[in-house]
Design a protein around this motif. Structure first.
Motif, mmCIF file in Angstrom:
data_model
loop_
_atom_site.group_PDB
_atom_site.id
_atom_site.type_symbol
_atom_site.label_atom_id
_atom_site.label_comp_id
_atom_site.label_asym_id
_atom_site.label_seq_id
_atom_site.Cartn_x
_atom_site.Cartn_y
_atom_site.Cartn_z
ATOM 1 N N HIS A 266 0.818 -1.223 0.000
ATOM 2 C CA HIS A 266 0.000 0.000 0.000
ATOM 3 C C HIS A 266 0.846 1.264 0.000
ATOM 4 O O HIS A 266 0.516 2.239 -0.687
ATOM 5 C CB HIS A 266 -0.897 0.023 1.240
ATOM 6 N N GLU A 267 1.944 1.271 0.770
ATOM 7 C CA GLU A 267 2.588 2.541 1.110
ATOM 8 C C GLU A 267 4.025 2.684 0.642
ATOM 9 O O GLU A 267 4.568 3.782 0.670
ATOM 10 C CB GLU A 267 2.549 2.737 2.636
ATOM 11 N N CYS B 284 5.518 0.761 -2.318
ATOM 12 C CA CYS B 284 5.760 0.504 -3.739
ATOM 13 C C CYS B 284 5.622 1.801 -4.532
ATOM 14 O O CYS B 284 5.004 2.772 -4.086
ATOM 15 C CB CYS B 284 4.790 -0.549 -4.263
ATOM 16 N N ARG B 285 6.208 1.801 -5.728
ATOM 17 C CA ARG B 285 6.119 2.991 -6.584
ATOM 18 C C ARG B 285 4.671 3.340 -6.874
ATOM 19 O O ARG B 285 4.286 4.495 -6.874
ATOM 20 C CB ARG B 285 6.882 2.749 -7.888
ATOM 21 N N GLU B 286 3.860 2.313 -7.124
ATOM 22 C CA GLU B 286 2.421 2.495 -7.264
ATOM 23 C C GLU B 286 1.729 1.753 -6.131
ATOM 24 O O GLU B 286 2.166 0.673 -5.742
ATOM 25 C CB GLU B 286 1.927 1.957 -8.617
ATOM 26 N N CYS B 287 0.677 2.351 -5.613
ATOM 27 C CA CYS B 287 -0.074 1.685 -4.541
ATOM 28 C C CYS B 287 -0.739 0.433 -5.109
ATOM 29 O O CYS B 287 -1.413 0.479 -6.121
ATOM 30 C CB CYS B 287 -1.130 2.636 -3.974
ATOM 31 N N ILE B 288 -0.536 -0.706 -4.439
ATOM 32 C CA ILE B 288 -1.078 -1.981 -4.907
ATOM 33 C C ILE B 288 -2.112 -2.473 -3.905
ATOM 34 O O ILE B 288 -1.802 -2.679 -2.733
ATOM 35 C CB ILE B 288 0.033 -3.029 -5.081
ATOM 36 N N ILE B 289 -3.365 -2.631 -4.383
ATOM 37 C CA ILE B 289 -4.430 -3.192 -3.544
ATOM 38 C C ILE B 289 -4.528 -4.682 -3.854
ATOM 39 O O ILE B 289 -4.685 -5.077 -5.005
ATOM 40 C CB ILE B 289 -5.783 -2.507 -3.827
ATOM 41 N N HIS B 290 -4.438 -5.514 -2.845
ATOM 42 C CA HIS B 290 -4.436 -6.960 -3.049
ATOM 43 C C HIS B 290 -5.789 -7.451 -3.548
ATOM 44 O O HIS B 290 -5.874 -8.242 -4.476
ATOM 45 C CB HIS B 290 -4.074 -7.666 -1.738
ATOM 46 N N CYS B 291 -6.874 -7.007 -2.917
ATOM 47 C CA CYS B 291 -8.262 -7.296 -3.317
ATOM 48 C C CYS B 291 -8.782 -8.669 -2.880
ATOM 49 O O CYS B 291 -9.962 -8.949 -3.069
ATOM 50 C CB CYS B 291 -8.460 -7.161 -4.832
ATOM 51 N N ASP B 292 -7.957 -9.545 -2.322
ATOM 52 C CA ASP B 292 -8.482 -10.856 -1.923
ATOM 53 C C ASP B 292 -7.704 -11.408 -0.726
ATOM 54 O O ASP B 292 -7.149 -12.509 -0.780
ATOM 55 C CB ASP B 292 -8.415 -11.836 -3.098
ATOM 56 N N LEU C 225 -3.534 -1.859 -9.276
ATOM 57 C CA LEU C 225 -2.524 -0.825 -9.098
ATOM 58 C C LEU C 225 -3.174 0.545 -9.196
ATOM 59 O O LEU C 225 -3.961 0.811 -10.107
ATOM 60 C CB LEU C 225 -1.421 -0.940 -10.156
ATOM 61 N N ILE C 226 -2.840 1.406 -8.252
ATOM 62 C CA ILE C 226 -3.373 2.767 -8.239
ATOM 63 C C ILE C 226 -2.197 3.731 -8.240
ATOM 64 O O ILE C 226 -1.295 3.604 -7.415
ATOM 65 C CB ILE C 226 -4.233 3.039 -6.989
ATOM 66 N N GLY C 227 -2.189 4.688 -9.144
ATOM 67 C CA GLY C 227 -1.147 5.696 -9.142
ATOM 68 C C GLY C 227 -1.173 6.511 -7.868
ATOM 69 O O GLY C 227 -2.205 6.667 -7.226
ATOM 70 N N ARG C 228 -0.017 7.030 -7.478
ATOM 71 C CA ARG C 228 0.076 7.796 -6.234
ATOM 72 C C ARG C 228 -0.743 9.086 -6.282
ATOM 73 O O ARG C 228 -0.999 9.702 -5.258
ATOM 74 C CB ARG C 228 1.544 8.134 -5.926
ATOM 75 N N ASP C 229 -1.155 9.520 -7.502
ATOM 76 C CA ASP C 229 -1.961 10.744 -7.609
ATOM 77 C C ASP C 229 -3.444 10.469 -7.377
ATOM 78 O O ASP C 229 -4.261 11.380 -7.381
ATOM 79 C CB ASP C 229 -1.778 11.384 -8.990
ATOM 80 N N ARG D 85 -11.278 3.286 9.436
ATOM 81 C CA ARG D 85 -10.293 2.206 9.517
ATOM 82 C C ARG D 85 -8.878 2.780 9.485
ATOM 83 O O ARG D 85 -8.636 3.801 8.830
ATOM 84 C CB ARG D 85 -10.465 1.235 8.339
ATOM 85 N N PRO D 86 -7.945 2.142 10.155
ATOM 86 C CA PRO D 86 -6.553 2.618 10.094
ATOM 87 C C PRO D 86 -5.922 2.239 8.762
ATOM 88 O O PRO D 86 -6.442 1.394 8.024
ATOM 89 C CB PRO D 86 -5.885 1.856 11.249
ATOM 90 N N ILE D 87 -4.790 2.861 8.429
ATOM 91 C CA ILE D 87 -3.988 2.388 7.312
ATOM 92 C C ILE D 87 -3.108 1.254 7.812
ATOM 93 O O ILE D 87 -2.898 1.101 9.018
ATOM 94 C CB ILE D 87 -3.149 3.524 6.697
ATOM 95 N N MET D 88 -2.560 0.462 6.897
ATOM 96 C CA MET D 88 -1.813 -0.719 7.320
ATOM 97 C C MET D 88 -0.541 -0.342 8.070
ATOM 98 O O MET D 88 -0.083 -1.089 8.937
ATOM 99 C CB MET D 88 -1.462 -1.589 6.107
ATOM 100 N N GLY D 89 0.036 0.820 7.772
ATOM 101 C CA GLY D 89 1.202 1.252 8.534
ATOM 102 C C GLY D 89 0.868 1.457 9.997
ATOM 103 O O GLY D 89 1.662 1.124 10.892
ATOM 104 N N GLN D 90 -0.329 2.008 10.270
ATOM 105 C CA GLN D 90 -0.761 2.181 11.660
ATOM 106 C C GLN D 90 -1.075 0.834 12.307
ATOM 107 O O GLN D 90 -0.838 0.647 13.505
ATOM 108 C CB GLN D 90 -1.984 3.096 11.702
ATOM 109 N N VAL D 91 -1.599 -0.114 11.510
ATOM 110 C CA VAL D 91 -1.855 -1.457 12.041
ATOM 111 C C VAL D 91 -0.545 -2.099 12.494
ATOM 112 O O VAL D 91 -0.466 -2.702 13.565
ATOM 113 C CB VAL D 91 -2.549 -2.329 10.972
ATOM 114 N N VAL D 92 0.513 -1.954 11.670
ATOM 115 C CA VAL D 92 1.821 -2.516 12.035
ATOM 116 C C VAL D 92 2.316 -1.902 13.338
ATOM 117 O O VAL D 92 2.763 -2.608 14.252
ATOM 118 C CB VAL D 92 2.842 -2.276 10.904
ATOM 119 N N GLN D 93 2.235 -0.569 13.442
ATOM 120 C CA GLN D 93 2.710 0.093 14.655
ATOM 121 C C GLN D 93 1.879 -0.314 15.874
ATOM 122 O O GLN D 93 2.417 -0.446 16.977
ATOM 123 C CB GLN D 93 2.668 1.609 14.477
ATOM 124 N N SER D 94 0.580 -0.528 15.681
ATOM 125 C CA SER D 94 -0.279 -0.947 16.792
ATOM 126 C C SER D 94 0.095 -2.348 17.267
ATOM 127 O O SER D 94 0.217 -2.603 18.464
ATOM 128 C CB SER D 94 -1.751 -0.899 16.371
#
Length: 710
Positions: A507-508, A510-518, A542-546, A653-662
């Motif tokens: 998500h945070e 990679c060059r492009e944000c990648i959503i796993h979806c499953d 894949l979602i561009g950073r913009d 919902r938190p972002i996954m970076g916050q989940v890791v820190q939690s």
């Protein structure tokens, strides 16, 4: 945290007025920052004008426009010495409205982001607005920021530590300890010159900093206090050599020690040479050269090496550094031993050479076909022929699993490396499009993501080759009745944290944000050490950073779908967060995320679990097979994180970076609220939802223990 020295700084209110609970009667009058002078009722001295290493609620940090002075906080030299250290936090000296962490008062290594009228943009808004109330003032006299506490029961402080980290602490009265709730930068090794000249930052080293081969600490006493600023010194001084093996005094010349997978220092000098040998000689003939590196170009360092870091698998940007050492400090430098070794090796090599000449041609003919496998594409990916993979899998005879995207077979390469080969079915991609997507997947490298080793693209055949995971999928380990593997709580917690780190990378980072979806247990694979690997991100979006979200067709597996999937709304990475929360409940409980029947009644498990979290009864969620053997604090933390992840509104919902820190314990997790959709979910609504996506459910159910290979 040296509480006896630092508890004086703790405040229990939004300013400095409510300090009745601090005993300051023993502090001398002129040194008491909270006692006003009796003359004209004016303040003679206060600690807020001299904050040391701590920023208290009600204190200010900023710039005095009249005097031209910056009011900043500076770390201690070490935890035992309050002398000023090299790290500080200050308003940006360049004049922008943000706060920065500085090394030696000039080098910026972290910034808060610009003030947007409510909070600083690079600091999570929730961290600033829930407990803290920030104020930013820019007038004729001063430009500064100040924070106060919205809850008078909270005791907090912000400290720049001697290791260069900026941390916000909350006092936990029930534990009688300080709990960090915000830390920047996240990695110690991102702090510049933390380990000093020639010091090596190693996150897996017990002391964080260590000296490389041929070096020792400048002062052992300071290193014992975790004060590494002076760095390391050579055990033996260099002797500037010549092109011969001996220097002018007849002593053996300097040599080089190879250090692999290192972060290269940034102050290298590029030389125009074309080979590694020329690069080595250029450094050896320069008496000021300390090290060199050669990849496609030559870099040498003529000053002290700063910011050396040992990298590990999953880290990016690693290279090989050749560190210059005196001959006495090189491993196995005894000259006579070298001569004997050369003679013996030469004799043995001569005999073996005769044998190799006789059998070489036969061996080469037999190996020629297998050597074709080693034709590489774009670095590390191997392009296989269809015949290679048919031979490696014994004509696709040992099937590991299968799903809607194809079947997975076990195979072995000529070097005996075990692999999993996924034979894609129904692929209509052209060769260029398929190779472009494969190269994108091959560039994604992380310790918690399944590694793509190679591919095959011949005629209509499309195959992907992955590293083999001997322990199968998390689904088979958790839910298979005849499984002989029982995951302990510690293993479950490590698996959950590994999955979160892998998703945070997609998500945070990679060059492009990648959503796993499953995200589901069937798409989490376990290696020989039961480390989690997120798989099947080949169907990701894949979602561009913009862009923050994208509209796409529904995909995934029932029971893990976020509400925005069902509603047909555009999706964001928060759909993976929702699926992760549902799966985290399953990891904790060992029960599937579905309807359960008990004593003649039925209930939807996630709704029941969320209610137990709200009631504070997280222990009852624990898998009964564990017999209560678990860290209850980790159970509480994981259960709350899961409940936050499955909130209806994605903004909650938190972002996954916050989940890791939690999960790592860096962020404290508050009691969540029960998701409204689960609270009002009735049995007929559940049945209706399952009917609408029955085809997706059937596909998800068909995935086997190795179905995560994509």
């Amino acid at each position: 945290m040296h509480s006896r020295k630092r508890d004086f700084y703790a405040s229990k209110s939004s300013g400095c007025s409510n300090l009745s609970e601090l005993d300051i009667s023993h502090v001398p009058r002129l040194l008491n920052p909270y006692r006003k002078a009796q003359v004209n009722s004016s303040i003679i001295w206060q600690s807020f004008d001299h904050p040391g290493d701590t920023w208290m609620p009600g204190g200010w940090l900023g710039f005095n426009k009249i005097t031209g002075e910056y009011l900043s906080i500076t770390c201690w030299e070490n935890p035992e010495n309050p002398a000023r250290g090299p790290f500080s936090e200050s308003l940006d000296p360049d004049g922008s409205n943000q706060y920065v962490l500085l090394y030696n008062g000039s080098q910026v290594y972290w910034s808060s982001g610009l003030w947007n009228g409510q909070y600083f943009s690079s600091v999570p808004g929730t961290a600033q607005q829930t407990v803290f109330n920030f104020t930013f003032v820019d007038n004729r006299e001063r430009k500064y920021a100040m924070y106060t506490i919205t809850d008078s029961s909270v005791i907090t402080r912000f400290v720049v530590g001697s290791s260069g980290l900026g941390q916000q602490f909350l006092w936990l009265s029930n534990r009688q300890e300080w709990q960090p709730v915000f830390t920047q930068p996240l990695s110690h090794c991102d702090v510049p010159s933390l380990c000093g000249p020639f010091g090596l930052c190693d996150l897996e080293s017990p002391s964080l900093c260590r000296c490389p081969q041929g070096f020792e600490p400048v002062l052992n006493e300071e290193w014992e206090l975790n004060d590494w600023n002076l760095g390391c010194k050579r055990k033996t001084q260099l002797k500037c050599g010549t092109k011969s093996n001996l220097n002018r005094e007849g002593e053996e010349r300097d040599g080089f020690f190879m250090m692999i997978n290192m972060r290269l220092p940034s102050n290298g000098e590029k030389l125009m040479v074309i080979s590694a040998e020329e690069c080595e000689m250029a450094c050896l003939n320069n008496c000021s050269c300390s090290a060199y590196s050669f990849d496609t170009s030559c870099l040498i360092w003529t000053a002290n090496l700063q910011n050396l870091q040992q990298l590990y698998s999953g880290d990016h940007g690693g290279g090989t550094v050749y560190l210059r050492l005196a001959a006495a400090d090189l491993p196995s430098t005894n000259n006579s031993h070298k001569v004997k070794t050369v003679v013996i090796v030469s004799l043995v090599g001569g005999l073996l050479g005769m044998v190799i000449v006789l059998f070489g041609l036969i061996w080469l003919c037999r190996r020629w076909r297998k050597s074709q496998i080693l034709s590489k594409v774009e670095g590390s990916l191997i392009r296989f022929s269809y015949g290679d993979l048919r031979h490696a899998t014994k004509n696709f005879s040992e099937k590991l699993g299968g799903g809607g995207f194809g079947s997975v077979f076990k195979g072995a390469l000529p070097d005996s490396t075990q692999v999993a080969v996924k034979k894609l079915e129904g692929s209509r991609q052209g060769e260029k499009q398929f190779q472009a997507e494969v190269l994108t997947l091959g560039a994604i490298q992380h310790i918690n993501l399944l590694r793509l080793c190679g591919f095959c693209c011949e005629s209509s055949q499309r195959l992907l080759v992955y590293e083999f995971m001997p322990n199968g999928s998390l689904d088979s380990v958790l839910f298979k009745k005849d499984s002989d593997i029982m995951l302990s709580w510690n293993m479950r917690y490590r698996i959950s944290l590994g999955i979160a780190r892998g998703l945070a990378y997609l998500h945070e980072e990679c060059r492009e944000c990648i959503i796993h979806c499953d995200i589901k247990p069937g798409n989490i694979l376990l290696d020989a050490d039961f480390k989690a690997k997120v798989a099947d991100f080949g169907m990701a979006k894949l979602i561009g950073r913009d862009f923050s979200r994208v509209l796409t067709t529904m995909r995934g597996t029932i029971g893990y779908l976020a509400p925005e999937w069902i509603s047909g709304l555009p999706i964001s990475p928060k759909v993976d967060v929702y699926s992760f929360g549902m799966m985290l409940f399953e990891i904790i409980s060992g029960q599937r995320n579905s309807m359960h029947f008990e004593e003649g009644s039925k209930y939807y498990y996630p709704s029941w679990a969320a209610q137990k979290v709200i009631e504070g009864d997280e222990k009852c969620l624990l898998d009964s097979r564990l017999g209560g053997e678990a860290d209850l604090e980790e159970v509480r933390r994981a259960s709350r994180v899961a409940c936050w992840c499955i909130q209806d509104a994605e903004m909650d919902r938190p972002i996954m970076g916050q989940v890791v820190q939690s999960l790592e314990g860096v962020l404290e997790v508050d009691v969540p609220r029960i998701p409204r959709s689960l609270q009002h979910l009735m049995e007929d609504q559940i049945s209706h939802m399952y009917d609408d996506v029955s085809s997706v459910a059937e596909q998800g159910a068909s995935e086997s223990s190795q179905g995560g290979y994509k």
